[in-house]
Design an enzyme around this catalytic site. Structure first.
Site, PDB file in Angstrom:
ATOM      1  N   ASP A 189       7.220   3.901   1.220  1.00 58.41           N
ATOM      2  CA  ASP A 189       6.281   3.685  -0.286  1.00 58.41           C
ATOM      3  C   ASP A 189       7.199   4.119  -1.365  1.00 58.41           C
ATOM      4  O   ASP A 189       7.763   5.097  -1.337  1.00 58.41           O
ATOM      5  CB  ASP A 189       5.057   4.717  -0.005  1.00 58.41           C
ATOM      6  CG  ASP A 189       4.153   4.546  -1.491  1.00 58.41           C
ATOM      7  OD1 ASP A 189       2.870   3.932  -1.259  1.00 58.41           O
ATOM      8  OD2 ASP A 189       4.592   4.629  -2.563  1.00 58.41           O
ATOM      9  N   ASP A 239       4.042  -1.748  -3.257  1.00 56.74           N
ATOM     10  CA  ASP A 239       5.135  -1.009  -2.916  1.00 56.74           C
ATOM     11  C   ASP A 239       5.056  -0.255  -1.786  1.00 56.74           C
ATOM     12  O   ASP A 239       6.211   0.507  -1.734  1.00 56.74           O
ATOM     13  CB  ASP A 239       5.424  -0.157  -4.020  1.00 56.74           C
ATOM     14  CG  ASP A 239       4.523   1.086  -4.116  1.00 56.74           C
ATOM     15  OD1 ASP A 239       3.458   1.016  -3.677  1.00 56.74           O
ATOM     16  OD2 ASP A 239       4.933   2.388  -4.377  1.00 56.74           O
ATOM     17  N   GLU A 240       4.615  -0.776  -0.930  1.00 63.20           N
ATOM     18  CA  GLU A 240       4.485  -0.308   0.418  1.00 63.20           C
ATOM     19  C   GLU A 240       4.239  -1.136   1.701  1.00 63.20           C
ATOM     20  O   GLU A 240       3.406  -2.173   1.451  1.00 63.20           O
ATOM     21  CB  GLU A 240       3.234   0.857   0.323  1.00 63.20           C
ATOM     22  CG  GLU A 240       2.002   0.358   0.406  1.00 63.20           C
ATOM     23  CD  GLU A 240       0.911   1.518   0.722  1.00 63.20           C
ATOM     24  OE1 GLU A 240       0.830   2.333   1.473  1.00 63.20           O
ATOM     25  OE2 GLU A 240      -0.016   1.301  -0.373  1.00 63.20           O
TER      26      GLU A 240
HETATM   27  N1  DCP Z   1      -1.044   1.341  -9.383  1.00 68.57           N
HETATM   28  C1  DCP Z   1      -1.934   1.029 -10.413  1.00 68.57           C
HETATM   29  N2  DCP Z   1      -3.113   1.628 -10.456  1.00 68.57           N
HETATM   30  C2  DCP Z   1      -3.365   2.626  -9.521  1.00 68.57           C
HETATM   31  C3  DCP Z   1      -2.680   3.045  -8.695  1.00 68.57           C
HETATM   32  C4  DCP Z   1      -1.205   2.328  -8.520  1.00 68.57           C
HETATM   33  O1  DCP Z   1      -1.551   0.107 -11.351  1.00 68.57           O
HETATM   34  N3  DCP Z   1      -4.572   3.175  -9.727  1.00 68.57           N
HETATM   35  C5  DCP Z   1       0.389   0.750  -9.462  1.00 68.57           C
HETATM   36  C6  DCP Z   1       1.487   1.426 -10.138  1.00 68.57           C
HETATM   37  C7  DCP Z   1       2.178   2.077  -9.105  1.00 68.57           C
HETATM   38  C8  DCP Z   1       2.157   0.932  -7.877  1.00 68.57           C
HETATM   39  O2  DCP Z   1       0.628   0.479  -8.274  1.00 68.57           O
HETATM   40  O3  DCP Z   1       3.555   2.093  -9.524  1.00 68.57           O
HETATM   41  C9  DCP Z   1       2.080   1.658  -6.654  1.00 68.57           C
HETATM   42  O4  DCP Z   1       1.373   2.618  -6.421  1.00 68.57           O
HETATM   43  P1  DCP Z   1       1.443   3.936  -5.689  1.00 68.57           P
HETATM   44  O5  DCP Z   1       0.273   4.642  -5.288  1.00 68.57           O
HETATM   45  O6  DCP Z   1       2.322   3.740  -4.500  1.00 68.57           O
HETATM   46  O7  DCP Z   1       2.077   4.878  -6.817  1.00 68.57           O
HETATM   47  P2  DCP Z   1       3.601   5.163  -7.237  1.00 68.57           P
HETATM   48  O8  DCP Z   1       4.529   3.989  -6.419  1.00 68.57           O
HETATM   49  O9  DCP Z   1       3.393   4.702  -8.747  1.00 68.57           O
HETATM   50  O10 DCP Z   1       3.622   6.728  -6.941  1.00 68.57           O
HETATM   51  P3  DCP Z   1       3.981   7.369  -5.818  1.00 68.57           P
HETATM   52  O11 DCP Z   1       5.440   7.889  -5.760  1.00 68.57           O
HETATM   53  O12 DCP Z   1       3.057   8.423  -5.653  1.00 68.57           O
HETATM   54  O13 DCP Z   1       3.745   6.459  -4.517  1.00 68.57           O
HETATM   55 MG    MG Z   2       4.364   4.085  -4.248  1.00 66.23          MG
END
Ligand code: DCP
Ligand code: MG
Length: 363
Positions: free
Chosen positions: A18, A116-117
């Site tokens: 992720d 992203d995962e």
């Molecule tokens: N995303 C979004 N709205 C949300 C959750 C996520 O638009 N409620 C989008 C933005 C994030 C991407 O999806 O960058 C990936 O979600 P993740 O849950 O993996 O969160 P991040 O990658 O941003 O942070 P982490 O380091 O916790 O994985």
């Molecule tokens: Mg993420």
């Protein structure tokens, strides 16, 4: 289909990867002056009066208490001097495609579960140390090619690999070998188990079940009486049992729901209520997969079988029934011409659905 399993052993090795603060990291990579700063990606804060939510934020911004899905106005209160950016989806999609290509290049079964995962079934490597080497190489390749960090979990099951990838974010690598499976899970809060949301967590708290250890040890009959048969699967997960395989999905990137009226109808109240119900249904159980969906299509079949569709692509991904409902009503207003309707449908799809196999949940 067990192609990922090493010969002569049933030991599975699943990798979950992720990306760290994905959208914000892509921005920070392209604009080095943002590095080390609180960066918030999402709706326009408009000096604290903005509507909409935070998509994600850098780890520096998380230090101020900002989180994904929080109202942007609240994020502004927590850190008014943060750098607020609106999402640039084409760039994130390009980065996502590059990352998935790096993962795919290793030839293991791959299941992308959101932008992203992804899961990889690397059982064929045979040992956890070999899988750990691969994880290190993948992290290095992504960093070298894209300048982005990610967090990886390795475990004998998908659920544990996903939990593991999250425990040492950002830039983490967490390995849970079979003999450590239960000691890894046991002290965690039950909420870590996918499928246990706020409501189930509160119900479990009432029964004094707080940790995964508590859930694994609880009388299954009492759990079934309270939660129904799904309690069995939950207790299995708490015990580290999860037979879910890494599924390569060859582009299933749309989900739809349709309803045919018993009698063709022009009743606007009934039509509106049906749109509400379809929006609710199509979003049910989407969970992480919602991050694939950005286009909402409404389908109307009139009496006499003339079918019209109208689509709108949102600037952000969604699986939120309220967003889908509002958008579907607007689309319907555009195509409804007062004739009696035979069938209504809502479809969620991604930006690249031209070759997507459709997955209809029922009629
Ligand atoms: N995303 C979004 N709205 C949300 C959750 C996520 O638009 N409620 C989008 C933005 C994030 C991407 O999806 O960058 C990936 O979600 P993740 O849950 O993996 O969160 P991040 O990658 O941003 O942070 P982490 O380091 O916790 O994985
Ligand atoms: Mg993420």
């Amino acid at each position: 289909m067990e192609s990922g399993i090493a010969q002569g052993t049933s030991q599975r090795i699943i990798m979950h990867l992720d990306m760290d603060s994905f959208y914000a990291s892509v921005e920070m990579q392209e604009r080095p002056e943002l590095r080390g700063k609180p960066v918030v990606n999402g709706a326009d804060p408009n000096q604290g009066k903005g509507r909409g939510v935070v998509a994600t934020c850098s780890y520096e911004a998380r230090g101020f208490g900002i989180r994904s899905a929080m109202p942007i106005s609240q994020a502004f209160v927590l850190c008014p001097h943060a750098v607020f950016l609106s999402p640039d989806f084409p760039r994130y999609l390009k980065a996502s495609a590059d990352i998935m290509a790096i993962l795919k290049a290793h030839g293991f079964p791959l299941q992308q579960v959101s932008i992203d995962e992804a899961f990889l079934d690397v059982s064929r490597l045979g040992t956890f140390p070999a899988a750990t080497d691969l994880a290190v190489r993948i992290k290095e390749t992504i960093l070298a090619h894209l300048g982005l960090t990610c967090s990886v979990g390795l475990a004998p099951t998908k659920v544990v690999a996903k939990i593991a990838s999250d425990v040492h974010k950002p830039d983490g690598l967490t390995v849970v070998e079979p003999e450590n499976l239960f000691s890894f899970l046991a002290p965690m809060p039950v909420r870590k188990i996918p499928g246990i949301g706020k409501k189930a967590e509160a119900d479990l708290f009432e029964m004094d079940i707080r940790t995964i250890r508590d859930l694994a040890a609880f009388d299954i009959q009492v759990l079934i009486a309270r939660f129904g048969r799904s309690a069995i699967a939950l207790q299995d997960l708490a015990g580290g049992i999860d037979k879910n395989e890494v599924k390569e999905r060859d582009g299933v990137k749309s989900v739809s729901r349709e309803m045919t009226f018993t009698d063709d109808t022009g009743d606007e109240y009934l039509i509106a209520a049906t749109i509400d119900a379809l929006a609710e249904e199509v979003c049910r159980n989407l969970s992480d997969e919602s991050l694939h969906y950005r286009t909402i299509t409404v389908k109307v079949r009139y009496q006499g079988f003339v079918t019209m569709t109208k689509a709108r692509t949102l600037p952000h991904y969604t699986g939120d029934s309220e967003t889908v409902r509002t958008c579907a009503h607007a689309l319907l207003r555009d195509i409804f011409d007062g004739r009696k309707i035979r069938l209504l449908g809502i479809r969620l799809s991604s930006f690249d659905t031209c070759d997507a196999r459709q997955m209809t949940l029922g009629v």
